[in-house]
Structure formats: structure tokens, C-alpha cells
Design a protein around this motif. Structure first.
Motif, PDB file in Angstrom:
ATOM      1  N   GLY A 150     -26.334  18.125 -10.948  1.00 35.32           N
ATOM      2  CA  GLY A 150     -26.246  19.363 -11.718  1.00 35.32           C
ATOM      3  C   GLY A 150     -25.369  20.416 -11.082  1.00 35.32           C
ATOM      4  N   SER A 151     -24.523  20.027 -10.122  1.00 37.28           N
ATOM      5  CA  SER A 151     -23.700  21.033  -9.451  1.00 37.28           C
ATOM      6  C   SER A 151     -22.370  21.247 -10.146  1.00 37.28           C
ATOM      7  CB  SER A 151     -23.473  20.631  -7.988  1.00 37.28           C
ATOM      8  OG  SER A 151     -22.635  19.508  -7.922  1.00 37.28           O
ATOM      9  N   VAL A 152     -22.060  20.423 -11.132  1.00 35.08           N
ATOM     10  CA  VAL A 152     -20.784  20.578 -11.822  1.00 35.08           C
ATOM     11  C   VAL A 152     -20.957  20.187 -13.291  1.00 35.08           C
ATOM     12  CG1 VAL A 152     -19.993  18.238 -11.226  1.00 35.08           C
ATOM     13  CG2 VAL A 152     -18.316  20.008 -11.731  1.00 35.08           C
TER      14      VAL A 152
ATOM     15  N   ARG B 293     -15.209  25.136  -4.018  1.00 34.75           N
ATOM     16  CA  ARG B 293     -16.159  24.529  -4.955  1.00 34.75           C
ATOM     17  C   ARG B 293     -15.693  24.670  -6.406  1.00 34.75           C
ATOM     18  NH1 ARG B 293     -22.568  25.535  -6.119  1.00 34.75           N
ATOM     19  NH2 ARG B 293     -22.480  24.300  -8.029  1.00 34.75           N
ATOM     20  N   VAL B 294     -15.927  23.625  -7.197  1.00 39.06           N
ATOM     21  CA  VAL B 294     -15.602  23.633  -8.619  1.00 39.06           C
ATOM     22  C   VAL B 294     -16.895  23.577  -9.422  1.00 39.06           C
ATOM     23  CG1 VAL B 294     -14.591  22.269 -10.481  1.00 39.06           C
ATOM     24  CG2 VAL B 294     -13.409  22.469  -8.314  1.00 39.06           C
ATOM     25  N   HIS B 295     -16.992  24.397 -10.469  1.00 38.49           N
ATOM     26  CA  HIS B 295     -18.225  24.434 -11.263  1.00 38.49           C
ATOM     27  C   HIS B 295     -18.097  23.733 -12.600  1.00 38.49           C
ATOM     28  CE1 HIS B 295     -18.399  27.953  -8.540  1.00 38.49           C
ATOM     29  NE2 HIS B 295     -19.635  27.564  -8.406  1.00 38.49           N
ATOM     30  N   ALA B 296     -16.897  23.745 -13.168  1.00 38.20           N
ATOM     31  CA  ALA B 296     -16.742  23.095 -14.481  1.00 38.20           C
ATOM     32  C   ALA B 296     -15.389  22.412 -14.541  1.00 38.20           C
ATOM     33  CB  ALA B 296     -16.874  24.118 -15.602  1.00 38.20           C
TER      34      ALA B 296
ATOM     35  N   SER C  94     -22.806  16.034  -2.676  1.00 39.20           N
ATOM     36  CA  SER C  94     -23.161  16.216  -4.088  1.00 39.20           C
ATOM     37  C   SER C  94     -22.535  17.456  -4.721  1.00 39.20           C
ATOM     38  CB  SER C  94     -24.686  16.280  -4.276  1.00 39.20           C
ATOM     39  OG  SER C  94     -25.294  15.179  -3.675  1.00 39.20           O
ATOM     40  N   VAL C  95     -21.489  17.965  -4.132  1.00 39.73           N
ATOM     41  CA  VAL C  95     -20.793  19.119  -4.701  1.00 39.73           C
ATOM     42  C   VAL C  95     -19.321  18.762  -4.828  1.00 39.73           C
ATOM     43  CG1 VAL C  95     -20.134  21.524  -4.312  1.00 39.73           C
ATOM     44  CG2 VAL C  95     -22.433  20.771  -3.729  1.00 39.73           C
ATOM     45  N   CYS C  96     -18.737  19.141  -5.967  1.00 38.57           N
ATOM     46  CA  CYS C  96     -17.332  18.816  -6.194  1.00 38.57           C
ATOM     47  C   CYS C  96     -16.447  19.990  -5.745  1.00 38.57           C
ATOM     48  CB  CYS C  96     -17.113  18.526  -7.677  1.00 38.57           C
ATOM     49  SG  CYS C  96     -15.466  17.923  -8.015  1.00 38.57           S
ATOM     50  N   HIS C  97     -15.352  19.656  -5.076  1.00 40.34           N
ATOM     51  CA  HIS C  97     -14.437  20.676  -4.566  1.00 40.34           C
ATOM     52  C   HIS C  97     -13.013  20.354  -4.983  1.00 40.34           C
ATOM     53  CE1 HIS C  97     -17.513  21.967  -1.604  1.00 40.34           C
ATOM     54  NE2 HIS C  97     -17.776  20.676  -1.516  1.00 40.34           N
ATOM     55  N   ILE C  98     -12.143  21.387  -4.960  1.00 40.64           N
ATOM     56  CA  ILE C  98     -10.712  21.108  -5.022  1.00 40.64           C
ATOM     57  C   ILE C  98     -10.119  21.339  -3.640  1.00 40.64           C
ATOM     58  CG2 ILE C  98     -10.064  21.419  -7.438  1.00 40.64           C
ATOM     59  CD1 ILE C  98      -9.595  24.349  -6.880  1.00 40.64           C
TER      60      ILE C  98
ATOM     61  N   VAL D 293      -8.216   3.505  -9.732  1.00 39.21           N
ATOM     62  CA  VAL D 293      -7.796   4.330  -8.604  1.00 39.21           C
ATOM     63  C   VAL D 293      -7.667   5.777  -9.039  1.00 39.21           C
ATOM     64  CG1 VAL D 293      -6.598   2.531  -7.331  1.00 39.21           C
ATOM     65  CG2 VAL D 293      -5.393   3.782  -9.117  1.00 39.21           C
ATOM     66  N   LEU D 294      -7.907   6.023 -10.331  1.00 40.97           N
ATOM     67  CA  LEU D 294      -7.697   7.367 -10.852  1.00 40.97           C
ATOM     68  C   LEU D 294      -8.890   8.278 -10.603  1.00 40.97           C
ATOM     69  CD1 LEU D 294      -6.188   6.338 -14.283  1.00 40.97           C
ATOM     70  CD2 LEU D 294      -4.981   7.269 -12.327  1.00 40.97           C
ATOM     71  N   GLY D 295     -10.002   7.696 -10.286  1.00 45.65           N
ATOM     72  CA  GLY D 295     -11.226   8.472 -10.302  1.00 45.65           C
ATOM     73  C   GLY D 295     -11.504   9.275  -9.050  1.00 45.65           C
ATOM     74  N   VAL D 296     -12.652   9.972  -9.101  1.00 47.46           N
ATOM     75  CA  VAL D 296     -13.122  10.763  -7.973  1.00 47.46           C
ATOM     76  C   VAL D 296     -14.455  10.172  -7.527  1.00 47.46           C
ATOM     77  CG1 VAL D 296     -13.839  13.047  -7.240  1.00 47.46           C
ATOM     78  CG2 VAL D 296     -12.029  12.802  -8.938  1.00 47.46           C
ATOM     79  N   PRO D 297     -14.473   9.440  -6.418  1.00 46.74           N
ATOM     80  CA  PRO D 297     -15.734   8.830  -5.989  1.00 46.74           C
ATOM     81  C   PRO D 297     -16.790   9.899  -5.747  1.00 46.74           C
ATOM     82  CG  PRO D 297     -13.878   7.931  -4.761  1.00 46.74           C
ATOM     83  CD  PRO D 297     -13.355   9.096  -5.550  1.00 46.74           C
ATOM     84  N   GLY D 298     -17.973   9.653  -6.269  1.00 44.97           N
ATOM     85  CA  GLY D 298     -19.073  10.595  -6.057  1.00 44.97           C
ATOM     86  C   GLY D 298     -19.193  11.655  -7.135  1.00 44.97           C
ATOM     87  N   LEU D 299     -18.241  11.691  -8.082  1.00 50.23           N
ATOM     88  CA  LEU D 299     -18.303  12.739  -9.104  1.00 50.23           C
ATOM     89  C   LEU D 299     -19.593  12.642  -9.924  1.00 50.23           C
ATOM     90  CD1 LEU D 299     -16.940  15.133 -10.413  1.00 50.23           C
ATOM     91  CD2 LEU D 299     -15.794  13.579 -11.978  1.00 50.23           C
ATOM     92  N   MET D 300     -19.999  11.412 -10.246  1.00 51.21           N
ATOM     93  CA  MET D 300     -21.232  11.266 -11.026  1.00 51.21           C
ATOM     94  C   MET D 300     -22.448  11.724 -10.231  1.00 51.21           C
ATOM     95  SD  MET D 300     -20.714  10.460 -14.112  1.00 51.21           S
ATOM     96  CE  MET D 300     -22.324   9.920 -14.675  1.00 51.21           C
ATOM     97  N   ARG D 301     -22.376  11.553  -8.910  1.00 44.87           N
ATOM     98  CA  ARG D 301     -23.467  12.039  -8.057  1.00 44.87           C
ATOM     99  C   ARG D 301     -23.587  13.558  -8.188  1.00 44.87           C
ATOM    100  NH1 ARG D 301     -26.867  13.596  -5.215  1.00 44.87           N
ATOM    101  NH2 ARG D 301     -28.127  12.485  -6.728  1.00 44.87           N
TER     102      ARG D 301
END
Lengths: 288, 318, 488
Positions: free
Chosen positions: C282-284, C246-249, C234-238, C269-277
Motif C-alpha cells: 500500500g505504499s504506492v 519516494r514515489v507515491h503514484a 517495500s517502498v518505490c523510489h525514483i 527486462v522491462l519491469g521493476v522487481p519488487g513493485l508488486m511488493r
């Protein structure tokens, strides 16, 4: 009726995959005619489960497995009690021809995406038109299985109503999509329902191997000035009853798929899924 | 920084170094070819076939003509290592790294590319290729100059330098292996001496050699110069050290980096070889070893820095 | 204008040639090929060299009107994904909202940090023949064009510096700093760490890629593509050279539909799976928020004045252009009788695509449009034709002529709403044309908002500096001859 439901899905990957992210919509809904007494999901490899309610009110369970793995099993167990819904009351067409009805039916009376341009649809609208909305719903569950053959393998999970019309055959998902399209053309709000159906091959079985099932609900006046969602199953020529265990609803299949996921890796995979329902309120009839 | 960007920068460095070396080599051979006489054993004979072998790794099926090779390796958009193709790819890469490039770097590479696409370049290649190769040299020089002058000395800079360094080392090794093949005595040796001179001129190192080495530019000393001379910026030793320094700058945990460890060993080895009078096992083996090691450095780099943690490690569940 | 006349046509023409050369060299171009045409054809962005001037008092009114409108739109987005009060109170019909293609069910119940949804907006304004400013369209998805505002200003100061001497023009180049500040303000860092902010682009083949890269560079943040982002726990990273960070915004320049294949289009195919999660957890922060497109739909536009009254209890400062919903039977009938006088727009397109202009349409075109409206009324709206105001514009021969213009100011909403003075003035380069989109033969102008107190700037006093002179080489002084000893 009381059921113990076990829904087991297993994926095997030809080579290890990573970042396997999934969303499950498998938990039976809680509503007037249905209560959930027990519900457990186990995932192997182990993963943390996150839960939320989606726009349509269905519980979604999400999990991700990042480390490399070559299999995934999703084991869902639930105990549910259902009761027979009240017999729907008949009202005339005028009861649904006002703005208040449209407001209540909301998006469920609007078409979803472009519709196939088939004359046969107009014909089906005519064939299913009854004296009243309820009569129309009853005709719907007869006309569709009369006109289309239930046959697995001719359509797939992404098939459209157009595909069903072209093939002349399909499965419960296709029948439900067609029923929704026709009901909406009649001005009746209708939604797709995903769930489990108790369907033993003989009446005296206490346990049966089934599959996840799809039917519909139509928004009908209840005679006392209110509106009620009435379940109907165009695959089994019946209105909804205590054999139908609802998970959730949406405008179409894509709003309530039982399992949706993606993973990283080019590996092919094999899938096996089984749903077993067991009556827990009757003693099995002992063999003579 | 982003793994994808680091990868892009590394390849921009490689492409530009390749474009520059290819064009210097073509220029050097073109001029040598004009002056050489086939009956003169001491004449310069770094042939067109040899050139194709250097850039593509294997000799051509048929003997190649001068015009064919010039066109193929300069402006053929299909040939994977033509100068035009290298610059085009570097420019495409630059498009995606514009936020780490200085504005001037982008403008330089964009203008460089636009210039190569001008119609008159093709004509100039036939009438006097010198002007075309001078253009490529100048623009490469301008790019590295502007880079040195305007780019932040951060990780991005380090990966760009790393790419240029590994490609330079690789190109010079290829040239040495093709132009100065194994052993040989007598007339053969004369031939190699002639090629050594052409090679030196091709990499633009003739004057540096004259100032650094008292011996005449024959095969032996030229090879040693291009391999070991740590003060000459296009020698293998210099490039390998530059590559080592770039990765050390980019990686705060460089002591754990397989690429850096391998490079440290290579620097020490080259230093040792440079001091010994004779090269053990002959020049050919030595060149082959160094090139092999460089290929392994390349894959170490890709794995450590460009994988970007695609392969996750097992993480415990909280 | 006196300054322009002093310059003369020749200087203007020459400056135009320098402009094209500079823009090509810097790659400030747009894809003139259009979608589906295959190869990307770079053309220099057409900058008209005559600046458009907006007096301070007019700008103040615009600014207040925009801030008011953006606040109302932001309330509306929050409302439709939560309590739906404006619906329950009968101000906006629910069926209209849910039938908008940009209505994002996945955004239901998610309240982003600070309750801000419309972080970046670029509404299109016009000045009608009576001099009144009106809002023509809202844009709170991923409005583009700010990079041209900044580059136009930079180009103008290079090409025609003399023009600036007579005015006090308010600067625009702080936009990237405003945006970065807003991104940091909404980034959920928990106050403990420094916010990592990224710009997300669909890639170099997107027509606005230049702007994505420009903004990332100007803000000093990474420009990422989907393959650079990964969601774990549940956290987005680069993905970096040193592993995950970790990415915040995320300032995303990509449509909702292509963000997360798990929630939106499974074929993307452009998306990031789990980004909505991660977003739901509220982590991003996603900027603009998911689902804002429902507010700038052209059918919803009709209700914006009502939203302003409903949410803010104020009267709109800048008004709408009168708009008719084709889904409404009476309005449709009224419009179908006047198709030769109105403009008809598809509700869910942007960039001037599919726009029908009644007064310049042939009888057949009118009949075809009428058939389209009857077939799918909910897809269309109609508007009164606004006679766009004109401003002087340079001609190829260096002369000046009147051309129609609009204005897209850019607002940034973090802790507060901040609007960059001016915005992108788009100009229809053909005589009489009202189409200002760059993909359809439009150009742009540098837009000058003048300081309220517009007295000419005093020239700075020349500095009493002199360059250091080259020192003598210390070669040991001049030569003198040694005194010789006479042999005796």
C-alpha cells in the motif's frame, strides 16, 4: 508421521550484487491431513521478511537485500505432522459431467497456455482413460512412469510438456505437468502441487537427504455429493500419502516455485540446495 | 530530477557544443585552405590531418583529402563525432527529455535535425560548404537562444549548460593542443602564428580578440586569449567557470561535490596563470594538465549525479 | 457548416498543408510502420479539419452513461479479485473470468487506495444509423489518444480560428490537471507529504511515447522508465541526481505483464522487481490498477449491462452492441450461419487487430474465419455490424464528403468520475470504410461539445491601448551655435 524438515539454499556470487529480491514458497500448508508445528526462515545477510497469502492460498515470504553482498543463504526449518488421507471413493464419469463440477474445478480444468500438437498426447489420453475418474487417476500414475524415464538433466526448470515428449525423459516437475494436461483433457480438474517428499533409501532410516518434490491433485467426487482433491504422484506410481508434505498448489510450476528471485549485477552465481527430512516420531535403530 | 534525464541533458549539451565547434572549425579551415599557399611559411596551415586529430584524438593513417574530411566530419552517419551524428544523437536525447525541454526547444532541435537530412545538404557541401556550416551555426545559436529564452532555470537547465560548457572547454583545448604545438623558433613560429589566426577565426573569436587584445593575432597572445580571457564566451576559463556555476546551481550540497571542488581549484589556477607573464613548464604541459583535470571532472560528475544511487549504502534493519 | 462554406475549399486545402508542416515540426506523429516492421516511420497524425459537433443534450446522456458504466466496471474489478459475489450469484461464469489472459492473479486480495481501479478509461462509442449511442468496446487498461484530443484542438485554433467564432465550444485542455488531481487523490502519502507522481513509459520506441511525454510535461511530473524506479523495503523510489526519492503514484503506460518480473513474466527486462511488493504494502498507487484488463476483455463486455444492474441497480443508459460469445455452443452455431453479416473480434486484442468484417469478406475468408472459431471458440466474439454514423470530412481537393466515425471519450476517476467534453473522434478516411484505427488508415477530428446555451459569443471590445512610443534619445538636445564675439 512427524518430520523435521531443513531446506537450506546457498548462493555465491562471483562479485558483489545488490537489490537481491526473492519470493519463497516453502512453508508447509495447513490442512486436514497436515499440521505445521514449527516454522522458521533465516536469511543471511539479514533481511526483513514480508508474508502474504497468494491467489492460490500459498504463504509467500518476500525479502530484499539492497546492500552489496557476495553470498545469500536461505535456511528454512519446519516441523510437520501428517496423516494418511481417507481412501478415495469411486464414482462414475457422470458425476463430473455437469456445470456444478466445472464451476468447482474452475481454472484447474482449463488448459494453461498453448499445448504441444503431438499425436502422442491423444494416444496417452486413450491409454489413461479408465472406467471412472478415480481409475483414470490410478492409471495415470502408472502410465507416465511406464512411458517416460525419470532422468535428471535432460529437462530444466522452464521445460514444457513438449520438451518431455521430445526427450522421452524428465523429472517430477515434467511428469506432473504431463499428468495435469492429460487429466484436464479427461475433463478432470487437476492442480500442480509443490512440497517435500519423505523418501529414504532404505526403510529403516530415520533421516534422509531429499529434494523438493512435485506431484498433482485431482478433483474427484467423494461419493456424498461433495468434491475432494485427491493427491497422486506420477513419479512414484502412487496416490498421495503421509510421506507427502504439501507446500501449495497452482495451475503449474510457475505458480508455486519454491524460490524465485532477481538481483542487480552481472555476476555469475553458484547454487547449492539441500533438503533433509528427519523422522521425529521414531527412535533411530541403533547399529548392531 | 531523474538521474537518467540529467545524464541525457548533459550529453545533449555536449553533442550540440561538439557539433557547433566541429562545424566552425571545418568552416575556418576550409576558407584558410583556399587562401593559403604551401610555399608561404606564414600562410595558414591548419591542415585537414590536424583537424581529424583534433576531433578523433589521433592522427589519421593516411593523409586525408579535403573532400574526405569534409564529408566524414560533417555528414557521415557512422563517424562518432560527425556533425550529423552529434545532432542526431542530441535529437534522440531530446526525444526522451521532452518533458523538461520547452516545446520550442524540441521543435528547434527537431527541425535542425530534419534540415541536415535534406538531400540538398550533401550537394551544398560540395559546392559551397559555407552554407552548410552557417546553417549548423545558426541552428545551434537558435537552440541556445530559445533555451535561454524559454527553459526554466532549474536543475535540468544546469545539466544542459554543464554538458555544453565541458565540451566547449574540451574542444578548445584540443584545438590549441593540435594547432599550436610546443615551443619552436623562427619559421616554425611563423607557422604557428598563421595557425593561431585560423583558429581564432574558426571559433568565431576574431572580432572579440581584436577588441580585447591590442597585440597582433600571433600564437602566444591568441593562445592566452583562448585560454584565459574570462570575458570571451568560448575561452577555456569562461567554460570552466560556466561549468562550475552550473554544477553549483544544480547541487544543493555542492560543497561536498568532488566535481565542484576540482573546478574551483581549476578556476583559481587559471586565474593565477593568467596573471603570470610566463606559463610555467610551457603551454603544452599546461594544456595537457587542464584537459586531464577536465576528464576527471567528467567522471566525478557521472559518479555523483548520474549513478542515481544504484550502489546502495548499508541500511540498518528496523 | 455555414462557417466552413464561407471558408471555401482552397482555404481548407491550404490549412491542411500548414497542419502537416506543423505536426511534423512538433513531432506529433505516430509510428506508421507497425510492430515488427523495424524502423520507426514518423507520419503526421492525420487530423481532419472539419470538426465533429456533439450537441449539449446528447453529450449529457453520453456522460451519464459512461460514468455509470465505469462505476460498474470498477465494482467488477474489485469483486473478481476479492469476494467474487457476482460469480457466486451466477451472473458471470467464473471459468470465463479466469480464462481471460488479463486476469491478474497477482492482484488477488489487493484493494488500492479509495477502492479505485479504473482511474483512466477510454471507452469506444458509436452512433448507429438510428442516432442511438452505443458502447462498442471498453478500455480500462492504458487507453491512448488523449494527447491527440488536446493537440487537435490546439491545431484547429491555430489553423482555422474563424470556425470557432460562431460556436461556444467547451474546452478540453484541463485534462492533464484532472489526471494529476486524480493521481494525487489516490496517492498514499499518509497526508503528511506532498505526493510524488510519475508517468511510466516503456520508452521512446513505444508507439504512444509522444503521448506519455506529452502527459508528463502537461502535468509537470517526471516521465520515468523502468530503470529509473527501484523498490527498497517495500517502498518505490525514483533514482535522481540527489539519490533516491519516494514515489507515491505511478501512472503507468505499460502492461501488467511487464511491471514486475518477480510476479509476472520472469523473462521481462522491462519491469521493476519488487513493485508488486510495494503495491501490496500500500505504499504506492498504480494507475490504472493491476488487473483491470479483465474488465475490458471483449468476452466480458457482453456482461457489462448485467454488471450495471447487479452492482448499481440501474438500467444501462448507453447500451451495448449485441454481442455473441463463441464459447457458448448455441450462440456459436447461430453466428456460424451468419458469418457474412457479423463482425468477429478476437477477445484479447486491441487496436482493430484481427477483426473480421463479414459483409466485406470473401467466401474463402469466411471459411477461414469459421475454422478459426471452431478451433478456439473462447478466443472470439461476434457482434452485429453497426452501421457507424457519418459526418462531413474534408477531401484532398478541399471538398466535403461523408465518412464513418466513432468516439472515444476520456474519463478520469479519482475521488469522483470526471469526463472531458468530447473525446477523440476517429474517422475512416476511405469511402465506405468502417476501420478508424490510425494504424490502418484512419484519421481524427477535433470534437466539439457545445455549451447548452449556444448563443454566438460576443466579440470582446477592442482595448483602448496604444503602444508606448519610442522615447527620444537624451543626447543633450539640439545643436545651437554659440554666440560669437565680434573682434573689435
Amino acid at each position: 508421521m512427524n518430520f523435521a524438515i531443513r531446506y537450506l539454499t546457498e548462493y555465491r556470487y562471483e562479485s558483489p550484487v545488490t537489490d537481491n529480491l526473492n519470493a519463497l514458497r516453502v512453508k508447509p500448508a495447513t490442512m486436514a491431513t497436515q499440521s505445521v508445528e514449527d516454522f522458521v526462515v533465516r536469511v543471511d545477510p539479514e533481511a526483513r521478511l514480508n508474508r502474504h497469502l497468494d491467489y492460490f492460498g500459498t504463504q509467500v515470504i518476500e525479502f530484499g537485500i539492497s546492500r552489496p553482498h557476495d553470498h545469500l543463504s536461505i535456511d528454512v526449518r519446519a516441523r510437520v505432522q501428517t496423516s494418511t488421507p481417507a481412501e478415495p471413493l469411486d464414482t462414475d464419469w457422470e458425476a463430473i459431467e455437469d456445470r456444478a463440477y466445472d464451476a468447482a474445478a474452475g481454472e484447474f480444468v482449463l488448459p494453461v497456455g498453448p499445448e504441444p500438437d503431438h499425436l502422442i498426447l491423444d494416444e496417452l489420453v486413450g491409454d489413461t482413460r479408465g472406467e471412472s475418474p478415480l481409475a483414470t487417476l490410478r492409471r495415470m500414475v502408472e502410465v507416465i512412469p511406464d512411458r517416460f524415464e525419470y532422468r535428471a538433466g535432460v529437462t530444466y526448470v522452464g521445460s514444457t510438456v513438449g520438451d518431455l515428449l521430445a526427450a522421452g525423459a524428465g523429472v517430477c516437475q515434467d511428469f506432473a505437468h504431463l499428468a495435469l494436461l492429460l487429466l484436464r483433457r479427461h475433463g478432470i480438474g487437476a492442480r500442480y502441487v509443490s512440497g517435500y517428499l519423505w523418501a529414504p533409501s532404505t526403510d529403516d532410516e530415520a533421516s534422509a537427504e531429499v529434494e523438493t518434490h512435485a506431484w498433482i491433485e485431482a478433483l474427484l467426487p467423494n461419493g456424498s455429493g461433495g468434491l475432494t482433491w485427491i493427491a497422486a504422484d506420477p513419479t512414484n506410481r502412487t496416490l498421495g500419502g503421509e510421506s507427502h508434505v504439501k507446500i501449495g498448489h497452482g495451475r503449474q510450476y510457475a505458480d508455486v516455485p519454491p524460490i524465485k528471485g532477481v538481483y542487480r549485477g552481472a555476476a555469475g552465481s553458484s547454487l547449492s540446495a539441500s533438503v533433509r527430512m528427519t523422522r521425529s516420531d521414531v527412535t533411530p535403530i541403533s547399529s548392531p | 530530477m531523474l538521474a537518467r534525464i540529467a545524464h541525457e541533458l548533459y550529453w545533449i549539451g555536449r553533442q550540440l557544443a561538439r557539433a557547433e565547434h566541429t562545424s566552425r572549425m571545418l568552416d575556418g579551415v576550409f576558407h584558410a585552405d583556399l587562401q593559403g599557399r604551401p610555399d608561404d611559411p606564414a600562410g595558414v596551415r591548419l591542415s585537414w590531418d590536424a583537424l581529424l586529430t583534433i576531433v578523433s584524438g589521433e592522427p589519421p593513417d593516411d593523409a586525408a583529402s579535403r573532400d574526405q574530411v569534409l564529408r566524414l566530419l560533417t555528414l557521415d552517419p557512422e563517424h562518432p563525432t560527425s556533425v550529423l551524428n552529434c545532432v542526431t544523437r542530441a535529437r534522440e536525447g531530446a526525444r526522451t527529455v521532452r518533458d523538461v525541454f520547452s516545446g520550442e526547444m524540441w521543435e528547434t532541435i527537431n527541425t535542425f535535425h530534419l534540415g541536415l537530412l535534406q538531400r540538398n545538404v550533401s550537394a551544398a557541401l560540395q559546392t559551397g560548404p559555407y552554407s552548410v556550416y552557417a546553417y549548423v551555426r545558426e541552428r545551434c545559436g537558435q537552440f541556445w537562444g530559445v533555451t535561454g529564452r524559454t527553459m526554466l532555470r532549474d536543475e535540468a537547465y544546469a545539466f544542459l549548460q554543464a554538458g555544453a560548457a565541458i565540451e566547449s572547454a574540451d574542444m578548445v583545448l584540443r584545438m590549441l593542443r593540435v594547432a599550436l604545438p610546443l615551443g619552436g623558433e623562427g619559421a616554425e613560429a611563423h607557422l604557428r602564428d598563421g595557425q593561431a589566426l585560423a583558429l581564432l577565426q574558426a571559433v568565431g573569436g576574431f572580432q572579440a580578440y581584436r577588441r580585447a587584445v591590442p597585440a597582433p593575432p600571433n600564437a602566444g597572445p591568441v593562445a592566452r586569449f583562448l585560454l584565459f580571457e574570462r570575458d570571451y564566451p568560448d575561452s577555456v576559463a569562461f567554460s570552466i567557470e560556466a561549468l562550475h556555476n552550473a554544477l553549483t546551481a544544480a547541487d544543493p550540497a555542492y560543497r561536498d561535490s568532488p566535481a565542484v571542488l576540482r573546478l574551483s581549484r581549476m578556476v583559481a589556477d587559471l586565474d593565477f596563470q593568467a596573471r603570470s607573464a610566463e606559463i610555467d613548464g610551457g603551454l603544452g604541459d599546461m594544456l595537457e594538465d587542464v584537459q586531464f583535470e577536465l576528464a576527471r571532472v567528467h567522471s566525478d560528475v557521472a559518479q555523483r549525479y548520474f549513478g542515481g544511487a544504484v550502489q546502495p549504502v548499508a541500511a540498518p534493519l528496523a | 457548416m455555414a462557417a466552413l462554406e464561407a471558408l471555401g475549399p482552397e482555404a481548407l486545402t491550404q490549412a491542411g498543408q500548414r497542419r502537416d508542416a506543423i505536426f511534423m515540426q512538433q513531432g506529433i506523429t505516430f509510428d506508421a510502420g507497425g510492430p515488427g516492421s523495424g524502423a520507426v516511420r514518423d507520419r503526421p497524425f492525420p487530423l481532419d479539419l472539419v470538426p465533429r459537433i456533439i450537441p449539449a443534450d446528447e453529450w449529457n446522456q453520453i456522460k451519464r452513461g459512461l460514468a455509470q458504466r465505469i462505476r460498474a466496471l470498477n465494482h467488477f474489478v474489485d469483486d473478481v479479485y476479492h469476494a467474487r459475489e457476482i460469480i457466486h450469484d451466477g451472473k458471470v461464469p467464473w471459468q470465463l473470468v479466469v480464462s481471460r489472459p488479463a486476469f491478474a492473479r497477482a492482484a488477488h486480495g489487493i484493494r488500492p487506495p479509495g477502492g479505485v481501479y479504473c482511474h483512466v478509461s477510454g471507452c469506444d462509442l458509436v452512433r448507429d444509423a438510428n442516432g442511438a449511442w452505443k458502447v462498442l468496446e471498453d478500455n480500462v487498461r492504458t487507453p491512448s489518444g488523449i494527447s491527440y484530443v488536446l493537440e487537435n484542438r490546439r491545431a484547429m485554433t491555430r489553423l482555422l480560428p474563424a470556425l470557432f467564432e460562431h460556436y461556444r465550444v467547451r474546452p478540453v485542455d484541463h485534462y492533464p490537471a484532472l489526471l494529476r488531481t486524480a493521481l494525487e487523490e489516490v496517492a498514499p502519502t499518509g497526508g503528511e507529504e506532498e505526493a510524488t507522481v510519475v508517468v511510466w513509459t516503456p520508452g521512446p520506441y513505444n508507439s504512444a511515447y509522444f503521448e506519455h511525454a506529452f502527459l508528463a510535461r502537461q502535468m509537470g511530473v517526471e516521465l520515468v522508465e523502468a530503470s529509473d524506479l527501484v523498490v527498497r523495503d517495500s517502498v518505490c523510489h525514483i533514482r535522481t541526481t540527489r539519490g533516491l526519492q519516494r514515489v507515491h503514484a505511478i501512472y503507468r503506460r505499460i502492461d501488467d505483464d511487464f511491471m514486475d518480473p518477480l510476479e509476472f513474466r520472469p523473462d521481462s527486462v522491462l519491469g521493476v522487481p519488487g513493485l508488486m511488493r510495494a503495491y501490496r504494502a500500500g505504499s504506492v498507487a498504480i494507475v490504472n490498477a493491476v488487473g483491470t484488463g479483465v474488465a475490458d476483455d471483449k468476452a466480458i463486455y457482453h456482461y457489462v449491462p448485467e454488471m450495471i444492474r447487479y452492482y448499481l441497480g440501474e438500467e444501462p443508459i448507453v447500451e451495448n452492441v449485441p454481442t455473441y460469445l463463441m464459447s457458448d455452443r448455441e450462440q456459436r452455431a447461430w453466428v456460424l450461419e451468419r458469418l457474412d453479416q457479423v463482425v468477429v473480434k478476437p477477445t484479447s486484442e486491441s487496436g482493430g487487430k484481427g477483426v473480421f468484417i463479414g459483409p466485406s469478406a470473401s467466401d474463402e475468408e469466411i471459411a477461414a474465419q469459421a475454422a478459426e472459431i471452431k478451433r478456439e471458440p473462447e478466443r472470439w466474439i461476434a457482434q452485429d455490424l453497426v452501421k457507424l454514423s457519418t459526418v462531413p470530412t474534408a477531401q484532398p481537393d478541399g471538398g466535403l464528403a461523408a465518412r464513418h466515425v466513432d468516439l472515444r471519450p476520456f474519463a478520469v476517476f479519482g475521488d469522483d468520475i470526471r469526463i472531458v467534453p468530447g473525446g477523440l473522434t476517429r474517422v475512416a478516411l476511405r469511402e465506405g470504410s468502417m476501420i478508424v484505427n490510425s494504424s490502418q488508415g484512419g484519421g481524427s477530428k477535433d470534437t466539439w461539445v457545445l455549451e447548452a446555451d449556444d448563443t454566438p459569443m460576443p466579440h470582446p471590445a477592442p482595448h483602448a491601448w496604444s503602444s508606448p512610443r519610442m522615447p527620444e534619445l537624451p543626447m543633450g538636445g539640439s545643436w545651437s551655435s554659440q554666440q560669437q564675439q565680434q573682434q573689435q
